[in-house]
Scaffold this active site. Structure first.
Site, PDB file in Angstrom:
ATOM      1  N   ASP A 535      -2.699   0.663  -4.619  1.00  0.00           N
ATOM      2  CA  ASP A 535      -3.517   1.405  -3.881  1.00  0.00           C
ATOM      3  C   ASP A 535      -2.827   1.896  -2.666  1.00  0.00           C
ATOM      4  O   ASP A 535      -1.930   1.212  -2.301  1.00  0.00           O
ATOM      5  CB  ASP A 535      -5.068   0.553  -3.443  1.00  0.00           C
ATOM      6  CG  ASP A 535      -5.984   1.370  -2.826  1.00  0.00           C
ATOM      7  OD1 ASP A 535      -6.722   2.280  -3.447  1.00  0.00           O
ATOM      8  OD2 ASP A 535      -6.164   1.187  -1.471  1.00  0.00           O
ATOM      9  N   HIS A 586      -9.881   2.816   7.325  1.00  0.00           N
ATOM     10  CA  HIS A 586      -8.989   1.833   6.896  1.00  0.00           C
ATOM     11  C   HIS A 586      -8.501   0.799   8.134  1.00  0.00           C
ATOM     12  O   HIS A 586      -7.456   0.060   7.785  1.00  0.00           O
ATOM     13  CB  HIS A 586      -7.741   2.756   6.383  1.00  0.00           C
ATOM     14  CG  HIS A 586      -7.283   4.051   7.253  1.00  0.00           C
ATOM     15  ND1 HIS A 586      -6.912   3.819   8.560  1.00  0.00           N
ATOM     16  CD2 HIS A 586      -7.520   5.124   6.990  1.00  0.00           C
ATOM     17  CE1 HIS A 586      -6.651   4.977   9.187  1.00  0.00           C
ATOM     18  NE2 HIS A 586      -7.022   5.781   8.115  1.00  0.00           N
ATOM     19  N   HIS A 676     -10.918  -1.360   1.825  1.00  0.00           N
ATOM     20  CA  HIS A 676     -10.386  -0.526   2.625  1.00  0.00           C
ATOM     21  C   HIS A 676      -8.932  -0.971   3.300  1.00  0.00           C
ATOM     22  O   HIS A 676      -8.605  -0.146   4.184  1.00  0.00           O
ATOM     23  CB  HIS A 676     -11.356   0.134   3.297  1.00  0.00           C
ATOM     24  CG  HIS A 676     -12.156   0.949   2.680  1.00  0.00           C
ATOM     25  ND1 HIS A 676     -12.153   2.016   1.822  1.00  0.00           N
ATOM     26  CD2 HIS A 676     -13.679   0.882   2.617  1.00  0.00           C
ATOM     27  CE1 HIS A 676     -13.036   2.716   1.462  1.00  0.00           C
ATOM     28  NE2 HIS A 676     -14.188   1.803   2.036  1.00  0.00           N
ATOM     29  N   ASP A 681      -7.869  -3.604  -1.704  1.00  0.00           N
ATOM     30  CA  ASP A 681      -8.211  -3.079  -2.622  1.00  0.00           C
ATOM     31  C   ASP A 681      -7.230  -3.229  -3.990  1.00  0.00           C
ATOM     32  O   ASP A 681      -8.009  -3.127  -5.126  1.00  0.00           O
ATOM     33  CB  ASP A 681      -8.217  -1.647  -2.412  1.00  0.00           C
ATOM     34  CG  ASP A 681      -9.366  -1.223  -1.252  1.00  0.00           C
ATOM     35  OD1 ASP A 681     -10.166  -2.187  -1.193  1.00  0.00           O
ATOM     36  OD2 ASP A 681      -9.561  -0.119  -0.864  1.00  0.00           O
TER      37      ASP A 681
END
Length: 721
Positions: A535, A586, A676, A681
């Site tokens: 990710d 994030h 996030h 993730d």
């Protein structure tokens, strides 16, 4: 939300049917009327045709809404119940279904959940019985894991294809030193379950060693092994000892080889030291030979009784010069050998309290004086040569006892900025600075034992400092050593070696059964492949408009298992400002990426980490677009096969309203941690992917090609970036 095609078809059919019914009704009525009446009826209806059509449209809309409600209640709800039931079948433990439907389907969902709960209870009973029956096997397995973890030598076990199936902590740390990017991947691109050992060793070298072992087995050797030394890509010199792993046949005798064990030692430093000693010895021998010859010739001439005085002085001068030259040569060799001695014991990460305890025991045993410890910070980790450091402290204590009859000592350790302060404290008479300097520069001697090292050598070996101080108020004095602290990463790795909470992650004996197949990757079964689930966190959602990657996280799935400790996580300097609006999502700020490597430095390490695997991501088109835009800058083309958990969730659960990562995780009863963050993730996506595999297999989707083909047929595959 996309509308079901069957609902649209039903509305179209009903609409056409009402039009036909209306046309037939009008036709039947007009057939019973006289021509004049027909004209009158047409004259009355013609201005009102739009109203009739509008009424038909409204009626059709009402019918469509009713059909949609009935369809969702009586058609979609059972379909969702089927999908939720499939999740229960594949899940290791049943979770409440939370079904929304009719009274009957809710009751059915409750019954299904009860059956699944009973199944879980039966599974637990069977698992308990199996665990009890296999307690002996598990005990042996735990012993092996403990033994492997506690070994100070690097051990790697591979199958015949060179795929790693077991490695210990020491091997993980050693492979990090062999990595060409140790600060990025941390050696994870070289060592890992299912990775190839040929990333470090030449294939021909390993094949030759295996052939040698086969020959020794053929000659009847009971414990065949082979050794070789090789140079790695990072320039390190590795010594490897190989032993075979063999099957056992029905008679209990060892059969064919199924793999091999490698015990690794980094001998780079030892080789350099041996080479230096050889050079020193050779230089001393060659240089001394000529000096001894000249001395011998001069001595022979001096033996003549009639030699005149000027000539005698000349030959005596030759002897003096050659003796001085020989003495200088020996002194130079002694100094160089002392430097080698200072580097013989490498600096290691040790808990500061352990260093003080070892020093306390040594001083008390040798000097018969009590030593107390005070103000010890239990969190301090030192990077020291513990042997030479305790030796230096013991030597200073011995000199204090011998010359000043000090009765007791105290040891103190505390942090001071980027270093640690270690103090040897005593009460009583103090000495002059000249005395301290002489103790510092003298070779350390302990009775009959001696070493060419001095206290100053030990201090320099640590890149530290040492001085003498008095505390006149307390009538105390102390020697203070400034010592280097271990880095945060070194502390973490040392803690893992000492406490070793991670044994089970480092082996997978099922890989003894796998071999490299000649078939294409597309034809391989999903259960056989290795996956890199990854990710990215980015500055925004528009890769083609200048947004950049600010973090990459990835985990590996091998043989149906998520290898949580074989992960990749790296912050990336995007070379641009991070929009303030994205930071709450994030959690990555501008300060966090300042000084971090840029994407052109990170991607090569990630590329190696993902080598020989299938890439998996949630909404993979988004992440892959960022990687593809870097092809020109890095020269790296991520041509790996790619699977998307978003698309594959839509394949197995077409009737679910949401395929967001959180929604899928909730359906599979997966705990979401670190949402996030790139690695968080990636971990959740990996858990989701492992749950999707059996559901895909139940639908007849077994190979990589079939999975990719099914994903491309979904509605969500139309999304482009």
């Amino acid at each position: 939300m996309k509308v079901d095609r069957r609902l649209i078809q039903a509305i179209v059919v009903i609409g056409l049917a009402t039009v036909v019914w209306l046309a037939l009704t009008i036709g039947l009525i007009t057939s019973t009327l006289e021509p004049a009446q027909r004209d009158l009826l047409a004259e009355q209806l013609a201005p009102r045709l739009a109203l009739i059509g509008l009424t038909w449209v409204f009626g059709l809309v009402a019918i469509g809404a009713t059909l949609r409600w009935l369809f969702r209640r009586y058609a979609t709800a059972p379909a969702r119940l089927v999908e939720q039931t499939q999740v229960l079948l594949a899940a290791p433990k049943a979770a409440p279904m939370n079904h929304q439907g009719t009274k009957e389907t809710k009751a059915l969902a409750d019954v299904i959940f009860q059956l699944a709960s009973q199944r879980d209870s039966l599974r637990e009973d069977v698992a308990a019985q199996i665990a009890q029956a296999s307690a002996g096997v598990q005990q042996e397995k735990n012993r092996l894991a403990a033994l492997m973890s506690e070994l100070t030598q690097s051990v790697v076990v591979c199958n015949l294809d060179g795929r790693i199936i077991l490695y210990n902590n020491r091997a993980r740390l050693q492979f990090k030193t062999l990595s060409q990017a140790p600060t990025l991947a941390g050696g994870a691109e070289l060592v890992g379950i299912g990775r190839s050992i040929y990333a470090v060793f030449e294939r021909q070298l390993v094949a030759h060693a295996l052939e040698s072992i086969q020959q020794r087995i053929g000659r009847g050797a009971g414990s065949p092994s082979a050794q070789f030394v090789t140079t790695t890509q990072a320039g390190q010199l590795l010594k490897a000892q190989m032993a075979p792993v063999r099957n056992v046949d029905a008679t209990g005798a060892a059969a064919e080889i199924t793999g091999f064990v490698l015990m690794l030692d980094n001998v780079t430093r030892a080789f350099e030291e041996e080479n230096l000693r050889d050079q020193l010895l050779h230089g001393l021998t060659e240089g001394s030979r000529s000096s001894l010859a000249n001395i011998q010739a001069a001595v022979d001439m001096l033996a003549y009784p009639d030699l005149d005085e000027p000539m005698r002085e000349r030959f005596l001068g030759v002897v003096r010069e050659e003796v001085a030259s020989l003495s200088a040569r020996i002194t130079d060799m002694t100094q160089k050998s002392t430097q080698g001695l200072k580097a013989r014991w490498p600096l290691e990460e040790m808990l500061g309290a352990d260093v003080l305890l070892a020093t306390q025991r040594r001083i008390e045993a040798r000097n018969k004086r009590p030593v107390t410890l005070e103000n010890i910070d239990a969190t301090i980790w030192l990077k020291v040569d513990s042997f030479s450091l305790t030796q230096a402290l013991d030597y200073l204590a011995m000199r204090l006892v011998d010359e000043f009859d000090v009765k007791f000592f105290r040891l103190r350790l505390q942090a001071s900025g980027a270093r640690a302060q270690l103090d040897l404290i005593w009460t009583g008479q103090v000495m002059s600075t000249e005395t301290v300097m002489s103790w510092e520069m003298d070779s350390m001697r302990f009775g009959a034992e001696s070493t060419p090292l001095t206290v100053r050598d030990v201090v320099e070996r640590h890149g530290g400092e040492m001085w003498f101080e008095r505390e006149r108020v307390r009538h105390e004095a102390f020697f203070r050593f400034l010592l280097p602290l271990a880095s945060v990463q070194e502390q973490l790795e040392a803690t893992q070696i000492l406490h070793n909470d991670s044994r089970p992650e480092y082996y997978d004996f099922d890989l003894f059964q796998t071999t490299d197949q000649s078939s294409k990757l597309d034809d391989r079964l999903l259960s056989e492949l290795s996956y890199t689930v990854f990710d990215t966190e980015t500055t925004g959602l528009n890769p083609s408009e200048g947004d950049e990657i600010i973090q990459i996280g990835a985990a590996r799935c091998v043989n149906g298992k998520l290898l949580k400790q074989e992960s990749f996580e790296q912050l990336v300097n995007p070379g641009r400002l991070i929009p303030a609006a994205t930071i709450p999502i994030h959690g990555i700020t501008q300060d966090m990426v300042r000084g971090k490597p840029v994407i052109t430095e990170v991607l090569p390490a990630f590329y190696k980490f993902a080598q020989d695997t299938v890439l998996v991501a949630h909404n993979a088109a988004f992440d892959m677009k960022f990687l593809q835009l870097q092809e020109k800058n890095t020269g790296l083309v991520f041509s790996h096969p790619v699977l998307d958990t978003l698309l594959l969730s839509a394949v197995v659960h077409p009737n679910q309203e949401s395929h967001r990562l959180e929604a899928i995780a909730e359906r599979f009863n997966i705990t979401v941690l670190g949402r996030h963050t790139a690695l968080g993730d990636a971990m959740v996506t990996a858990e989701v992917w492992l749950r999707l595999i059996p559901l895909l297999q139940a639908m007849g989707i077994h190979t990589l090609h079939q999975a990719r083909e099914a994903a491309q047929k979904t509605y969500y595959a139309r999304l482009k970036y």
